[in-house]
Design a protein around this motif. Structure first.
Motif, PDB file in Angstrom:
ATOM      1  N   CYS A  76       0.818  -1.219   0.000  1.00 49.92           N
ATOM      2  CA  CYS A  76       0.000   0.000   0.000  1.00 49.92           C
ATOM      3  C   CYS A  76       0.849   1.265   0.000  1.00 49.92           C
ATOM      4  O   CYS A  76       2.003   1.250   0.422  1.00 49.92           O
ATOM      5  N   LEU A  77       0.212   2.326  -0.446  1.00 48.24           N
ATOM      6  CA  LEU A  77       0.761   3.679  -0.342  1.00 48.24           C
ATOM      7  C   LEU A  77      -0.299   4.555   0.285  1.00 48.24           C
ATOM      8  O   LEU A  77      -1.499   4.331   0.101  1.00 48.24           O
ATOM      9  N   SER A  78       0.147   5.578   1.006  1.00 47.40           N
ATOM     10  CA  SER A  78      -0.780   6.526   1.618  1.00 47.40           C
ATOM     11  C   SER A  78      -0.386   7.942   1.206  1.00 47.40           C
ATOM     12  O   SER A  78       0.797   8.276   1.157  1.00 47.40           O
ATOM     13  N   PHE A  79      -1.414   8.755   0.910  1.00 53.81           N
ATOM     14  CA  PHE A  79      -1.223  10.155   0.572  1.00 53.81           C
ATOM     15  C   PHE A  79      -2.150  10.958   1.472  1.00 53.81           C
ATOM     16  O   PHE A  79      -3.365  10.760   1.428  1.00 53.81           O
ATOM     17  N   GLY A  80      -1.585  11.844   2.300  1.00 53.55           N
ATOM     18  CA  GLY A  80      -2.408  12.582   3.247  1.00 53.55           C
ATOM     19  C   GLY A  80      -2.049  14.054   3.302  1.00 53.55           C
ATOM     20  O   GLY A  80      -0.978  14.463   2.873  1.00 53.55           O
ATOM     21  N   ASN A  81      -2.967  14.837   3.853  1.00 55.80           N
ATOM     22  CA  ASN A  81      -2.744  16.283   3.926  1.00 55.80           C
ATOM     23  C   ASN A  81      -2.393  16.758   5.336  1.00 55.80           C
ATOM     24  O   ASN A  81      -2.379  17.947   5.592  1.00 55.80           O
ATOM     25  N   GLU A  82      -2.088  15.808   6.227  1.00 61.20           N
ATOM     26  CA  GLU A  82      -1.644  16.139   7.575  1.00 61.20           C
ATOM     27  C   GLU A  82      -0.544  15.168   7.970  1.00 61.20           C
ATOM     28  O   GLU A  82      -0.581  13.992   7.596  1.00 61.20           O
ATOM     29  N   ILE A  83       0.396  15.656   8.744  1.00 61.43           N
ATOM     30  CA  ILE A  83       1.485  14.781   9.186  1.00 61.43           C
ATOM     31  C   ILE A  83       0.954  13.607   9.998  1.00 61.43           C
ATOM     32  O   ILE A  83       1.499  12.507   9.926  1.00 61.43           O
ATOM     33  N   THR A  84      -0.118  13.810  10.729  1.00 57.82           N
ATOM     34  CA  THR A  84      -0.677  12.686  11.492  1.00 57.82           C
ATOM     35  C   THR A  84      -1.139  11.568  10.563  1.00 57.82           C
ATOM     36  O   THR A  84      -1.090  10.398  10.940  1.00 57.82           O
ATOM     37  N   ASP A  85      -1.586  11.909   9.334  1.00 53.02           N
ATOM     38  CA  ASP A  85      -1.936  10.879   8.346  1.00 53.02           C
ATOM     39  C   ASP A  85      -0.708  10.024   8.042  1.00 53.02           C
ATOM     40  O   ASP A  85      -0.766   8.798   8.039  1.00 53.02           O
ATOM     41  N   THR A  86       0.383  10.709   7.779  1.00 55.17           N
ATOM     42  CA  THR A  86       1.624  10.034   7.416  1.00 55.17           C
ATOM     43  C   THR A  86       2.134   9.159   8.559  1.00 55.17           C
ATOM     44  O   THR A  86       2.472   7.993   8.348  1.00 55.17           O
ATOM     45  N   ILE A  87       2.160   9.697   9.743  1.00 55.90           N
ATOM     46  CA  ILE A  87       2.664   8.941  10.898  1.00 55.90           C
ATOM     47  C   ILE A  87       1.775   7.739  11.196  1.00 55.90           C
ATOM     48  O   ILE A  87       2.271   6.633  11.451  1.00 55.90           O
ATOM     49  N   ALA A  88       0.466   7.927  11.149  1.00 55.19           N
ATOM     50  CA  ALA A  88      -0.453   6.814  11.409  1.00 55.19           C
ATOM     51  C   ALA A  88      -0.271   5.708  10.377  1.00 55.19           C
ATOM     52  O   ALA A  88      -0.228   4.522  10.729  1.00 55.19           O
ATOM     53  N   ALA A  89      -0.140   6.070   9.103  1.00 57.51           N
ATOM     54  CA  ALA A  89       0.079   5.065   8.059  1.00 57.51           C
ATOM     55  C   ALA A  89       1.411   4.353   8.275  1.00 57.51           C
ATOM     56  O   ALA A  89       1.497   3.123   8.166  1.00 57.51           O
ATOM     57  N   GLN A  90       2.445   5.118   8.593  1.00 55.12           N
ATOM     58  CA  GLN A  90       3.761   4.523   8.826  1.00 55.12           C
ATOM     59  C   GLN A  90       3.742   3.564  10.016  1.00 55.12           C
ATOM     60  O   GLN A  90       4.429   2.539   9.989  1.00 55.12           O
ATOM     61  N   LYS A  91       2.968   3.870  11.038  1.00 56.01           N
ATOM     62  CA  LYS A  91       2.860   2.962  12.191  1.00 56.01           C
ATOM     63  C   LYS A  91       2.327   1.599  11.778  1.00 56.01           C
ATOM     64  O   LYS A  91       2.613   0.589  12.422  1.00 56.01           O
ATOM     65  N   MET A  92       1.555   1.556  10.702  1.00 51.08           N
ATOM     66  CA  MET A  92       1.019   0.288  10.200  1.00 51.08           C
ATOM     67  C   MET A  92       1.928  -0.347   9.156  1.00 51.08           C
ATOM     68  O   MET A  92       1.612  -1.384   8.601  1.00 51.08           O
ATOM     69  N   GLY A  93       3.057   0.321   8.845  1.00 51.88           N
ATOM     70  CA  GLY A  93       3.988  -0.215   7.856  1.00 51.88           C
ATOM     71  C   GLY A  93       3.682   0.202   6.431  1.00 51.88           C
ATOM     72  O   GLY A  93       4.205  -0.381   5.480  1.00 51.88           O
ATOM     73  N   ILE A  94       2.850   1.212   6.260  1.00 49.64           N
ATOM     74  CA  ILE A  94       2.474   1.707   4.939  1.00 49.64           C
ATOM     75  C   ILE A  94       3.426   2.830   4.533  1.00 49.64           C
ATOM     76  O   ILE A  94       3.701   3.728   5.326  1.00 49.64           O
ATOM     77  N   LYS A  95       3.935   2.781   3.313  1.00 53.33           N
ATOM     78  CA  LYS A  95       4.765   3.876   2.795  1.00 53.33           C
ATOM     79  C   LYS A  95       3.841   5.072   2.572  1.00 53.33           C
ATOM     80  O   LYS A  95       2.831   4.969   1.894  1.00 53.33           O
ATOM     81  N   ALA A  96       4.199   6.213   3.160  1.00 51.19           N
ATOM     82  CA  ALA A  96       3.297   7.358   3.178  1.00 51.19           C
ATOM     83  C   ALA A  96       3.960   8.635   2.661  1.00 51.19           C
ATOM     84  O   ALA A  96       5.168   8.817   2.810  1.00 51.19           O
ATOM     85  N   TYR A  97       3.111   9.485   2.083  1.00 40.84           N
ATOM     86  CA  TYR A  97       3.539  10.775   1.546  1.00 40.84           C
ATOM     87  C   TYR A  97       2.620  11.867   2.072  1.00 40.84           C
ATOM     88  O   TYR A  97       1.413  11.656   2.236  1.00 40.84           O
TER      89      TYR A  97
END
Length: 132
Positions: A76-97
């Motif tokens: 998976c990849l994640s694209f979010g408009n808040e840093i909390t989106d990125t951190i939450a996705a990364q906590k699950m092992g998702i590569k995030a932007y």
């Protein structure tokens, strides 16, 4: 980006701190229901009436999305408009932007100060990332 997702038959989900019904309505109005399927929208009430948000980078909505969709975080990849989106996705092992065009001015500054290497500046960069 939506047309690229459609043509590439990429499985998409939306994880939002908002109410998922609003995303469902938007997908219908804009003609995106075939790309953003209603069953793949996870909002703050995705756990019944218990309100779960992404505040403090809570990864539970991302966990729920992975489980419901039957996919692994590494795929998976994640694209979010808040840093909390990125951190939450990364906590699950998702590569995030981070997406700068959807961020508030303060959030954009925070992204550029703390995560400039994963902050993208244009929706078209999503296509470039997906092609890799």
């Amino acid at each position: 980006v939506i047309e690229y997702l459609r043509q590439s038959n990429i499985n998409v989900c939306v994880v939002t701190a908002g109410i998922k019904e609003k995303v469902k309505v938007a997908a219908q109005i804009f003609g995106w229901k075939d790309v953003i399927k209603p069953k793949n929208i996870f909002g703050r009430h995705s756990f019944g009436w218990q309100k779960v948000t992404k505040a403090d980078a809570n990864p539970m909505l991302f966990k729920k999305a992975l489980e419901e969709m039957g996919v692994e975080a590494k795929d998976c990849l994640s694209f979010g408009n808040e840093i909390t989106d990125t951190i939450a996705a990364q906590k699950m092992g998702i590569k995030a932007y981070n997406c700068s065009w959807g961020a508030t001015e303060a959030e954009l500054q925070n992204m550029m100060d703390s995560m400039p290497d994963i902050t993208i500046k244009s929706p078209m960069q999503i296509i470039d990332i997906l092609r890799r």
